[in-house]
Design a protein around this motif. Structure first.
Motif, PDB file in Angstrom:
ATOM      1  N   UNK A  92      51.963  14.114  21.719  1.00  0.00           N
ATOM      2  CA  UNK A  92      51.141  13.698  20.429  1.00  0.00           C
ATOM      3  C   UNK A  92      49.703  14.333  20.347  1.00  0.00           C
ATOM      4  N   UNK A  93      49.149  14.379  21.645  1.00  0.00           N
ATOM      5  CA  UNK A  93      47.859  14.727  21.744  1.00  0.00           C
ATOM      6  C   UNK A  93      47.854  16.364  21.544  1.00  0.00           C
ATOM      7  N   UNK A  94      48.876  16.911  22.218  1.00  0.00           N
ATOM      8  CA  UNK A  94      48.983  18.392  21.855  1.00  0.00           C
ATOM      9  C   UNK A  94      49.245  18.766  20.383  1.00  0.00           C
ATOM     10  N   UNK A  95      49.934  18.157  19.842  1.00  0.00           N
ATOM     11  CA  UNK A  95      50.597  18.315  18.476  1.00  0.00           C
ATOM     12  C   UNK A  95      49.201  18.161  17.645  1.00  0.00           C
ATOM     13  N   UNK A  96      48.484  17.210  18.002  1.00  0.00           N
ATOM     14  CA  UNK A  96      47.156  17.176  16.936  1.00  0.00           C
ATOM     15  C   UNK A  96      46.276  18.228  17.323  1.00  0.00           C
ATOM     16  N   UNK A  97      46.143  18.623  18.502  1.00  0.00           N
ATOM     17  CA  UNK A  97      45.218  19.839  18.900  1.00  0.00           C
ATOM     18  C   UNK A  97      45.679  20.956  18.182  1.00  0.00           C
ATOM     19  N   UNK A  98      46.995  21.182  18.304  1.00  0.00           N
ATOM     20  CA  UNK A  98      47.500  22.434  17.436  1.00  0.00           C
ATOM     21  C   UNK A  98      47.659  22.327  15.934  1.00  0.00           C
ATOM     22  N   UNK A  99      47.132  21.093  15.480  1.00  0.00           N
ATOM     23  CA  UNK A  99      47.416  20.997  14.060  1.00  0.00           C
ATOM     24  C   UNK A  99      48.656  20.824  13.303  1.00  0.00           C
ATOM     25  N   UNK A 100      49.538  20.634  14.213  1.00  0.00           N
ATOM     26  CA  UNK A 100      50.798  20.243  13.828  1.00  0.00           C
ATOM     27  C   UNK A 100      51.170  18.817  13.490  1.00  0.00           C
ATOM     28  N   UNK A 101      50.183  17.750  13.723  1.00  0.00           N
ATOM     29  CA  UNK A 101      50.267  16.785  13.577  1.00  0.00           C
ATOM     30  C   UNK A 101      48.791  15.906  13.057  1.00  0.00           C
ATOM     31  N   UNK A 102      49.000  15.054  11.968  1.00  0.00           N
ATOM     32  CA  UNK A 102      47.566  14.422  11.653  1.00  0.00           C
ATOM     33  C   UNK A 102      47.444  13.235  12.598  1.00  0.00           C
ATOM     34  N   UNK A 103      46.156  12.975  12.831  1.00  0.00           N
ATOM     35  CA  UNK A 103      45.848  11.803  13.827  1.00  0.00           C
ATOM     36  C   UNK A 103      46.025  10.639  12.928  1.00  0.00           C
ATOM     37  N   UNK A 104      46.047  10.819  11.678  1.00  0.00           N
ATOM     38  CA  UNK A 104      45.965   9.337  10.695  1.00  0.00           C
ATOM     39  C   UNK A 104      47.505   8.911  10.578  1.00  0.00           C
ATOM     40  N   UNK A 105      48.661   9.825  11.061  1.00  0.00           N
ATOM     41  CA  UNK A 105      49.761   9.525  10.895  1.00  0.00           C
ATOM     42  C   UNK A 105      50.651   8.581  11.807  1.00  0.00           C
ATOM     43  N   UNK A 148      47.104  24.978  29.623  1.00  0.00           N
ATOM     44  CA  UNK A 148      45.822  25.041  29.487  1.00  0.00           C
ATOM     45  C   UNK A 148      45.248  23.882  28.975  1.00  0.00           C
ATOM     46  N   UNK A 149      45.848  23.366  27.882  1.00  0.00           N
ATOM     47  CA  UNK A 149      45.406  22.085  27.115  1.00  0.00           C
ATOM     48  C   UNK A 149      45.325  21.081  27.980  1.00  0.00           C
ATOM     49  N   UNK A 150      46.633  20.779  28.914  1.00  0.00           N
ATOM     50  CA  UNK A 150      46.651  19.867  29.537  1.00  0.00           C
ATOM     51  C   UNK A 150      45.456  19.708  30.687  1.00  0.00           C
ATOM     52  N   UNK A 151      45.265  20.855  31.378  1.00  0.00           N
ATOM     53  CA  UNK A 151      44.456  21.061  32.421  1.00  0.00           C
ATOM     54  C   UNK A 151      42.874  20.537  31.982  1.00  0.00           C
ATOM     55  N   UNK A 152      42.612  21.191  30.909  1.00  0.00           N
ATOM     56  CA  UNK A 152      41.202  21.199  30.219  1.00  0.00           C
ATOM     57  C   UNK A 152      41.042  19.740  29.669  1.00  0.00           C
ATOM     58  N   UNK A 153      41.851  19.271  28.782  1.00  0.00           N
ATOM     59  CA  UNK A 153      41.407  17.896  28.249  1.00  0.00           C
ATOM     60  C   UNK A 153      42.203  16.663  29.148  1.00  0.00           C
ATOM     61  N   UNK A 154      43.097  16.916  29.671  1.00  0.00           N
ATOM     62  CA  UNK A 154      43.715  15.650  30.312  1.00  0.00           C
ATOM     63  C   UNK A 154      43.539  15.556  31.887  1.00  0.00           C
ATOM     64  N   UNK A 155      43.191  16.710  32.507  1.00  0.00           N
ATOM     65  CA  UNK A 155      43.045  16.659  34.090  1.00  0.00           C
ATOM     66  C   UNK A 155      41.513  17.590  34.336  1.00  0.00           C
ATOM     67  N   UNK A 156      40.322  17.332  33.515  1.00  0.00           N
ATOM     68  CA  UNK A 156      39.208  18.015  33.798  1.00  0.00           C
ATOM     69  C   UNK A 156      39.007  18.045  35.289  1.00  0.00           C
ATOM     70  N   UNK A 157      39.172  16.898  36.079  1.00  0.00           N
ATOM     71  CA  UNK A 157      38.683  17.003  37.583  1.00  0.00           C
ATOM     72  C   UNK A 157      39.556  18.146  38.356  1.00  0.00           C
ATOM     73  N   UNK A 158      40.844  18.327  37.772  1.00  0.00           N
ATOM     74  CA  UNK A 158      41.463  19.512  38.165  1.00  0.00           C
ATOM     75  C   UNK A 158      40.885  20.791  38.203  1.00  0.00           C
TER      76      UNK A 158
END
Length: 212
Positions: A92-105, A148-158
């Protein structure tokens, strides 16, 4: 770019694998749907605790974790992409990031719904994100981007640990030891434990030699 499953013995404790399930290796882009969308593709591996052929536990069940709401989700949102994006909430977070899904949905943090905690999908008041085509993550144009999305936004410590490395395969004993320490730290930051250390380090070194 998609997680495979295993065939073996399933009991009340978990799934003990013997061989790779060839059905799970079929490219979903060729199938034309996500693997498991139809009843004949139901795969218990994803909703079970997982043990290797020696009886060692290697992973837990995906059922009711990472925003997965039922047994179907465990398979539907299996690991895909370069860093194996897994679970409905991460999708869901990746879909929102890509603009494929609205956060309000959908409802934020639907996994905090009391009925979710009781594993009662029918009783949930919060609405989970609806994603019909999770197989998009494994497509060539998305698989590296999702990693890249997962590393940057979900695992910044990595990412902080990765940035300590110079990107060149080590040669001296001292450099190799530093490289190993960084590889361990990255593994812990992503998986919570240092698993399969030697293979991870060797794959990292191979990638460096290709990229430099």
């Amino acid at each position: 770019m998609q997680e495979t499953s295993m065939l073996g013995n399933l009991n009340a404790v978990g799934f003990y694998w013997t061989v790779i399930n060839s059905a799970s290796k079929a490219k979903e882009v060729d199938l034309g749907h996500w693997y498991g969308q139809f009843p004949l593709e139901d795969d218990a591996w994803f909703r079970s605790a997982k043990f290797n052929s020696h009886g060692m536990r290697i992973a837990g069940s995906y059922n009711w974790k990472n925003g997965n709401c039922d047994r179907e989700d465990a398979q539907k949102f299996r690991g895909r992409g370069f860093k194996q994006l897994t679970g409905r909430s991460n999708y869901a977070d990746y879909w929102v990031y890509r603009g494929w899904l609205s956060q309000s949905s959908f409802s934020r943090s639907w996994w905090g719904d009391p009925s979710f905690l009781k594993r009662n999908r029918a009783g949930m008041k919060k609405e989970p994100a609806e994603i019909a085509d999770p197989q998009r993550v494994s497509l060539p144009e998305n698989c590296v981007d999702s990693g890249g999305f997962y590393l940057r936004f979900k695992r910044p410590e990595a990412v902080m640990e990765i940035d300590r490395d110079n990107g060149i395969a080590a040669e001296t004993a001292a450099e190799i030891q530093k490289e190993r320490i960084i590889s361990r730290a990255v593994t812990r930051a992503i998986n919570g434990a240092c698993l399969d250390e030697n293979n991870r380090l060797e794959y990292t070194r191979v990638a460096k030699k290709i990229l430099v």
